[in-house]
Scaffold this active site. Sequence first.
Site, PDB file in Angstrom:
ATOM      1  CB  ALA A 149      -0.860  -0.020   1.174  1.00 19.53           C
ATOM      2  CB  SER A 162      -2.218  -8.956 -14.443  1.00 20.51           C
ATOM      3  OG  SER A 162      -1.604  -8.571 -15.633  1.00 20.51           O
ATOM      4  CE1 TYR A 197       2.973  -9.219 -12.620  1.00 21.53           C
ATOM      5  CE2 TYR A 197       1.981  -9.123 -14.537  1.00 21.53           C
ATOM      6  CZ  TYR A 197       2.295  -8.885 -13.261  1.00 21.53           C
ATOM      7  OH  TYR A 197       1.364  -7.745 -12.929  1.00 21.53           O
TER       8      TYR A 197
END
Length: 346
Positions: free
Chosen positions: A66, A196, A223
Amino acid sequence: ADSAAGSNFSFFAPLLPLLRGVRMLEAAALVVLVLVVTIRVVYRWLSGRCNSSTTLDGKTVIITGASAGIGKETAKDLAGRGARVIMACRNVEKADKVATEIRVATNYRGEVEVRRLDTSDLASVREFARKILENEKSLHILINNAGIMGPPRREVTADGLELTMATNHYGHFLLTNLLLGLLKKSAPSRIINVTSDSHDYVSRLNPDSLNFERDDYTSMTAYGQSKLCNILFTLDLTSKLQGTGVTANSVHPGCVSTEIFYKGQVTLFAWVCGKLFYLMGKDAKLGAQPVIYLAVSEEVEDVSGHYFVDCKDTPTTELAQQRKLARHLWEASEVDVKLQPHERFY
């Protein structure tokens, strides 16, 4: 005089092709500029936005990663709604500065705290969770956002896990399991896993080689696989949460310009993507909107196990919908993180 003029023209004649070339380059550059601006404007205009006015007074939220990008903007929004936001970050010094920014920006509407968490380190995850369970009476929203792009070459953590998988999947898998009891106790509560659309390019997943022990490693393969695991983890988690009042969904925030493309050892592909997203993609505030939507919107209050893009329930790949594969991933992940009987809350 005519002879002199002809002589001058002869002098400039060889330069004419060069001048024409320059003009063509200028025209091409203008076309590219117009195209980039058009894509940027249209993409941002079509991007989903959270229009919910829900307030979060009395609610506790944990957001991993964050201190920058989407995580930072999500923390700012939820704190502005009155939530008590716990920023779970690896770099505490950086996160403390961001927390101060958020407090000022939101006029101290909610509470903002910083706790250390490195999702690539299972000991750090367990220590973070231990302190949460000791000090927190409730947890209403868990946002698993922290992530990295794969390094150029395969790296292994102290736990024997591939670094990208450890950071993006295993750490959040373990954290969620450790906090499930508190989430159930605090129901209705929500789990949001930030993934993603890079998972679209993964054609197979081998639960017996999640850390590329026997499979070829590339940065983007690692990824993409980690992002596929986020979705499959959400899918199997949902089946374990039925009837508990806890929902779990995954979300692709879009093509967002954040520092993820420049952290650690940067590959050429990541650098190029970072520049393209900066020129034509969303900024972090807009990229956070789908995450915020899943955290607060009344429209998804009872929705679980779904994949969202631009605040819309969106179909994903066939591979990402295979429940049997999701179960095998869960079982393999339990083994890899050495999940203990007392750490199971499902």
